[in-house]
Write an enzyme that holds these catalytic residues in place. Structure first.
Site, PDB file in Angstrom:
ATOM      1  N   LYS A 214      16.891  12.497 -24.812  1.00  0.00           N
ATOM      2  CA  LYS A 214      17.900  12.075 -25.949  1.00  0.00           C
ATOM      3  C   LYS A 214      19.213  12.150 -25.689  1.00  0.00           C
ATOM      4  CE  LYS A 214      19.626  13.528 -29.704  1.00  0.00           C
ATOM      5  NZ  LYS A 214      20.739  12.555 -29.614  1.00  0.00           N
TER       6      LYS A 214
ATOM      7  N   GLU B 299      23.004  24.793 -21.431  1.00  0.00           N
ATOM      8  CA  GLU B 299      24.600  24.814 -20.770  1.00  0.00           C
ATOM      9  C   GLU B 299      25.287  24.738 -22.451  1.00  0.00           C
ATOM     10  OE1 GLU B 299      24.784  22.186 -17.645  1.00  0.00           O
ATOM     11  OE2 GLU B 299      23.309  23.355 -16.561  1.00  0.00           O
TER      12      GLU B 299
ATOM     13  N   CYS C 260      33.222  20.903 -20.736  1.00  0.00           N
ATOM     14  CA  CYS C 260      33.089  22.214 -21.019  1.00  0.00           C
ATOM     15  C   CYS C 260      33.782  23.320 -20.337  1.00  0.00           C
ATOM     16  CB  CYS C 260      31.450  22.428 -21.132  1.00  0.00           C
ATOM     17  SG  CYS C 260      30.939  22.231 -19.448  1.00  0.00           S
TER      18      CYS C 260
ATOM     19  N   GLU D 290      36.371  27.169 -29.526  1.00  0.00           N
ATOM     20  CA  GLU D 290      36.347  26.230 -28.726  1.00  0.00           C
ATOM     21  C   GLU D 290      36.829  25.287 -29.618  1.00  0.00           C
ATOM     22  OE1 GLU D 290      32.625  23.976 -27.515  1.00  0.00           O
ATOM     23  OE2 GLU D 290      33.369  24.309 -25.544  1.00  0.00           O
TER      24      GLU D 290
HETATM   25  P1  NAD Z   1      26.339  18.890 -29.826  1.00  0.00           P
HETATM   26  O1  NAD Z   1      25.570  19.976 -29.745  1.00  0.00           O
HETATM   27  O2  NAD Z   1      26.696  18.331 -31.022  1.00  0.00           O
HETATM   28  O3  NAD Z   1      25.314  17.685 -29.561  1.00  0.00           O
HETATM   29  C1  NAD Z   1      24.420  17.482 -28.096  1.00  0.00           C
HETATM   30  C2  NAD Z   1      23.218  16.848 -28.266  1.00  0.00           C
HETATM   31  O4  NAD Z   1      22.350  17.664 -29.119  1.00  0.00           O
HETATM   32  C3  NAD Z   1      23.172  15.439 -29.070  1.00  0.00           C
HETATM   33  O5  NAD Z   1      22.474  14.743 -28.218  1.00  0.00           O
HETATM   34  C4  NAD Z   1      22.989  15.770 -30.222  1.00  0.00           C
HETATM   35  O6  NAD Z   1      22.374  14.521 -30.771  1.00  0.00           O
HETATM   36  C5  NAD Z   1      21.742  16.831 -30.320  1.00  0.00           C
HETATM   37  N1  NAD Z   1      21.851  17.773 -31.379  1.00  0.00           N
HETATM   38  C6  NAD Z   1      22.645  18.105 -32.182  1.00  0.00           C
HETATM   39  N2  NAD Z   1      21.870  18.846 -33.193  1.00  0.00           N
HETATM   40  C7  NAD Z   1      20.608  18.772 -32.816  1.00  0.00           C
HETATM   41  C8  NAD Z   1      19.316  19.602 -33.293  1.00  0.00           C
HETATM   42  N3  NAD Z   1      19.353  20.246 -34.522  1.00  0.00           N
HETATM   43  N4  NAD Z   1      18.296  19.530 -32.741  1.00  0.00           N
HETATM   44  C9  NAD Z   1      18.245  18.838 -31.372  1.00  0.00           C
HETATM   45  N5  NAD Z   1      19.260  18.118 -31.117  1.00  0.00           N
HETATM   46  C10 NAD Z   1      20.396  18.115 -31.579  1.00  0.00           C
HETATM   47  O7  NAD Z   1      27.545  18.832 -28.830  1.00  0.00           O
HETATM   48  P2  NAD Z   1      28.400  17.714 -28.242  1.00  0.00           P
HETATM   49  O8  NAD Z   1      29.249  17.585 -29.459  1.00  0.00           O
HETATM   50  O9  NAD Z   1      27.605  16.433 -27.981  1.00  0.00           O
HETATM   51  O10 NAD Z   1      29.152  18.036 -26.958  1.00  0.00           O
HETATM   52  C11 NAD Z   1      30.168  18.794 -27.013  1.00  0.00           C
HETATM   53  C12 NAD Z   1      29.655  20.463 -26.654  1.00  0.00           C
HETATM   54  O11 NAD Z   1      28.965  20.450 -25.880  1.00  0.00           O
HETATM   55  C13 NAD Z   1      31.028  21.148 -26.314  1.00  0.00           C
HETATM   56  O12 NAD Z   1      30.693  22.473 -27.069  1.00  0.00           O
HETATM   57  C14 NAD Z   1      30.902  21.587 -25.098  1.00  0.00           C
HETATM   58  O13 NAD Z   1      31.488  22.633 -24.575  1.00  0.00           O
HETATM   59  C15 NAD Z   1      29.465  21.641 -24.764  1.00  0.00           C
HETATM   60  N6  NAD Z   1      29.125  21.208 -23.295  1.00  0.00           N
HETATM   61  C16 NAD Z   1      28.850  22.083 -22.577  1.00  0.00           C
HETATM   62  C17 NAD Z   1      28.507  21.808 -21.194  1.00  0.00           C
HETATM   63  C18 NAD Z   1      28.037  22.935 -20.345  1.00  0.00           C
HETATM   64  O14 NAD Z   1      27.679  22.907 -19.140  1.00  0.00           O
HETATM   65  N7  NAD Z   1      28.112  24.360 -20.636  1.00  0.00           N
HETATM   66  C19 NAD Z   1      28.648  20.660 -20.647  1.00  0.00           C
HETATM   67  C20 NAD Z   1      29.032  19.712 -21.639  1.00  0.00           C
HETATM   68  C21 NAD Z   1      29.128  19.884 -22.821  1.00  0.00           C
HETATM   69  O1  6OD Z   2      28.959  19.455 -12.539  1.00  0.00           O
HETATM   70  C1  6OD Z   2      28.054  19.834 -13.331  1.00  0.00           C
HETATM   71  O2  6OD Z   2      27.024  19.695 -12.689  1.00  0.00           O
HETATM   72  C2  6OD Z   2      28.303  20.074 -14.696  1.00  0.00           C
HETATM   73  N1  6OD Z   2      26.981  20.414 -15.330  1.00  0.00           N
HETATM   74  C3  6OD Z   2      29.340  19.944 -15.496  1.00  0.00           C
HETATM   75  C4  6OD Z   2      29.614  20.334 -16.714  1.00  0.00           C
HETATM   76  C5  6OD Z   2      30.692  19.690 -17.380  1.00  0.00           C
HETATM   77  C6  6OD Z   2      30.821  19.949 -18.730  1.00  0.00           C
HETATM   78  O3  6OD Z   2      31.191  19.351 -19.456  1.00  0.00           O
END
Ligand code: NAD
Ligand code: 6OD
Length: 490
Positions: free
Chosen positions: A176, A252, A286, A388
């Site tokens: 998804k 992540e 992130c 964040e």
């Molecule tokens: P989000 O958590 O709002 O959504 C991520 C996904 O989860 C989407 O597909 C969303 O529809 C789904 N989702 C939301 N609520 C859910 C639930 N209750 N059950 C199942 N699925 C659900 O995150 P976002 O706003 O899309 O992304 C930004 C966030 O992601 C930031 O906090 C960022 O730091 C983090 N992020 C982390 C990494 C990493 O590698 N650590 C990488 C990219 C983004």
């Molecule tokens: O480079 C990657 O494999 C990775 N998972 C990056 C994540 C970036 C976060 O926004």
């Protein structure tokens, strides 16, 4: 209007419920997305199970690796389609999508096909007290059907980063993508179809989180594991859903990453690196830095130079090759980030640069733009320093000693990434090893070797992916222990 459908059991499936896929540059509608209902998600999970128990599960590693190489090649053949879809969904500069997002989409499949082909078995020879021996060796089996839930910031990169190793290990996936960025995931389903991935091995369902496809995946007992990238709070909700049947999770999550700049750094390289770490993808990575600590003798010079460099950022149409920064992903996220810009003022910050909304005098004024921003002067416990934000904003603060800055940089519940900028070899090792993070970069940022462990601690996640670490998460290990008698029985 372009239609983005679900892909279940090798077929594209429509839905009566639709939602808009919006271009954040100007708020225009890019496509209509078919939201999967619970029955569609259940069908995808059931198809995944049949695939694992059938042709997909029976496929040899070499054949599976060959298919993954074909996926990579087909993404490259359709490079321009992926590029257009990623840019339309995110508004990011085309140069960024061309150099990072789409190439990594292909590279993720190629790298995990390589890992699959070269992964050794683990073996131990055990000497027993009675003189006999045992040979222990470990075999890998798929976990089963893996739910893959991904965010909007690097849509293709982050989805394929999990789909590729999950498929390499012989699992079926039900993916998804974020509701904000369904485009490249739909193209990926077309690629899977074209190259002949067996029906049910790759499934795609569109929708939202709570009360929609995301929740339908995480609460379905037929899912054997969940791999998720997104906000820490969402990770916590998903963990509760996974707990009922003790499903393995790989998370992540968010970050509040620090950069530590020592006075002995290579100033120009540090400035270049920090511009990327602060403003790449409009700060929506992130790994981006939101807390910058600068050793006091360099502080004023660095803040002045950073402000001057920010003035050169070009906020523009994604197709313009001169554009270096795009909009935020959505109106909701723009309002969240602007809320922090306001909070910074309320908390008493000095606004060093930016802090507002740009005006273009054209259709972009309907988009979701904010100015790149630098703030200063806040105490370490201010909300803008501890929470964040996930936008193009950082706080800069001076520090005096190494031990002080290590303590301050580590005083966060997150633990994703840090960058250290110094020309001292000893300090580079000392400080990077002292960081409570999964990823510490020295004199660079977001430099990736896909074989290395990637992930965070604390609120930043659970587990590590990358290379063999991904293979370990997406496999069930069985240890086979064979007793070997040393003497032939008469
Ligand atoms: P989000 O958590 O709002 O959504 C991520 C996904 O989860 C989407 O597909 C969303 O529809 C789904 N989702 C939301 N609520 C859910 C639930 N209750 N059950 C199942 N699925 C659900 O995150 P976002 O706003 O899309 O992304 C930004 C966030 O992601 C930031 O906090 C960022 O730091 C983090 N992020 C982390 C990494 C990493 O590698 N650590 C990488 C990219 C983004
Ligand atoms: O480079 C990657 O494999 C990775 N998972 C990056 C994540 C970036 C976060 O926004």
């Amino acid at each position: 209007m372009k239609q983005l459908r679900n892909y279940v059991d090798g077929r594209f499936v429509e839905s009566d419920r639709r939602f808009d896929d919006v271009n954040p540059v100007d708020g225009s509608v890019v496509a209509e997305v078919h939201e999967a209902d619970r029955a569609t998600v259940d069908a995808a999970i059931a198809a995944g199970r049949r695939a694992v128990d059938g042709a997909w599960g029976a496929m040899r590693n070499t054949e599976r690796a060959a298919l993954l190489y074909r996926v990579a090649a087909e993404i490259e053949r359709r490079f321009d389609d992926f590029l257009a879809a990623e840019v339309a969904d995110t508004g990011k500069p085309i140069s960024l999508a061309r150099n990072v997002d789409v190439p990594r989409g292909a590279a993720n499949f190629r790298v995990f096909a390589d890992v699959l082909k070269t992964l050794p078995l683990e073996a131990f020879q055990t000497e027993l007290d009675d003189g006999a021996q045992a040979l222990n060796y470990t075999v890998r089996k798929p976990l089963g059907v893996v739910g893959v839930i991904s965010p909007w910031n690097l849509p293709l990169l982050l989805l394929t980063w999990k789909v590729a190793p999950a498929l390499a290990c012989g699992n079926a996936v039900v993916c998804k993508p974020s509701e904000e960025t369904p485009g490249t995931a739909t193209l990926l389903a077309e690629v899977m179809d074209t190259v002949g991935v067996p029906a049910g091995a790759f499934n795609l369902v569109h929708g939202f989180g709570p009360g929609s496809a995301g929740e339908f995946i995480t609460t379905n007992h037929g899912i054997d594991a969940i791999t998720f990238t997104g906000e820490s709070r969402t990770g916590s909700t998903i963990m509760r859903a996974a707990a009922e049947h003790v499903k393995p999770v790989s998370f992540e999550l968010g970050g509040k990453n620090a950069a530590i700049i020592f006075a002995d750094c290579d100033f120009e390289r540090t400035l270049d690196g920090m511009m990327r770490a602060l403003y790449l993808n409009s700060g929506q990575v992130c790994l981006c830095t939101e807390r910058v600590f600068v050793e006091r003798p360099l502080y004023e010079r660095f803040v002045g130079a950073l402000s001057a460099r920010i003035a050169t950022l070009r906020l523009g149409w994604p197709s313009d090759s001169a554009t270096t920064m795009g909009p935020l992903i959505s109106a909701e996220h723009r309002d969240k980030v602007l809320g922090y810009y306001a909070l910074a003022r309320d908390e008493g910050a000095t606004i060093v640069a930016g802090g507002g909304v740009p005006e273009f005098g054209d259709a972009r004024d309907n988009g979701f733009w904010v100015e790149p921003t630098v703030i200063a002067g806040l105490p370490d416990d201010a909300r803008c320093i501890t929470e964040e934000i996930f936008g193009p904003i950082c706080h800069v603060a001076p520090f005096d000693t190494e031990s002080e800055v290590i303590r301050r940089a580590n005083s966060t519940p997150y633990g994703l990434a840090a960058s250290i900028w110094t020309t001292s070899l000893n300090r580079a090792h000392r400080v990077s090893q002292a960081m409570k993070v999964g990823l510490a970069w020295v004199n660079t940022w977001f430099l990736r070797d896909l074989r290395t462990p990637f992930g965070g601690s604390g609120l930043s996640g659970i587990g590590r992916e990358g290379g063999v670490h991904s293979m370990n998460f997406y496999s069930e290990l069985t240890n086979v222990c064979i007793r070997i008698e040393q003497e032939e029985r008469a």
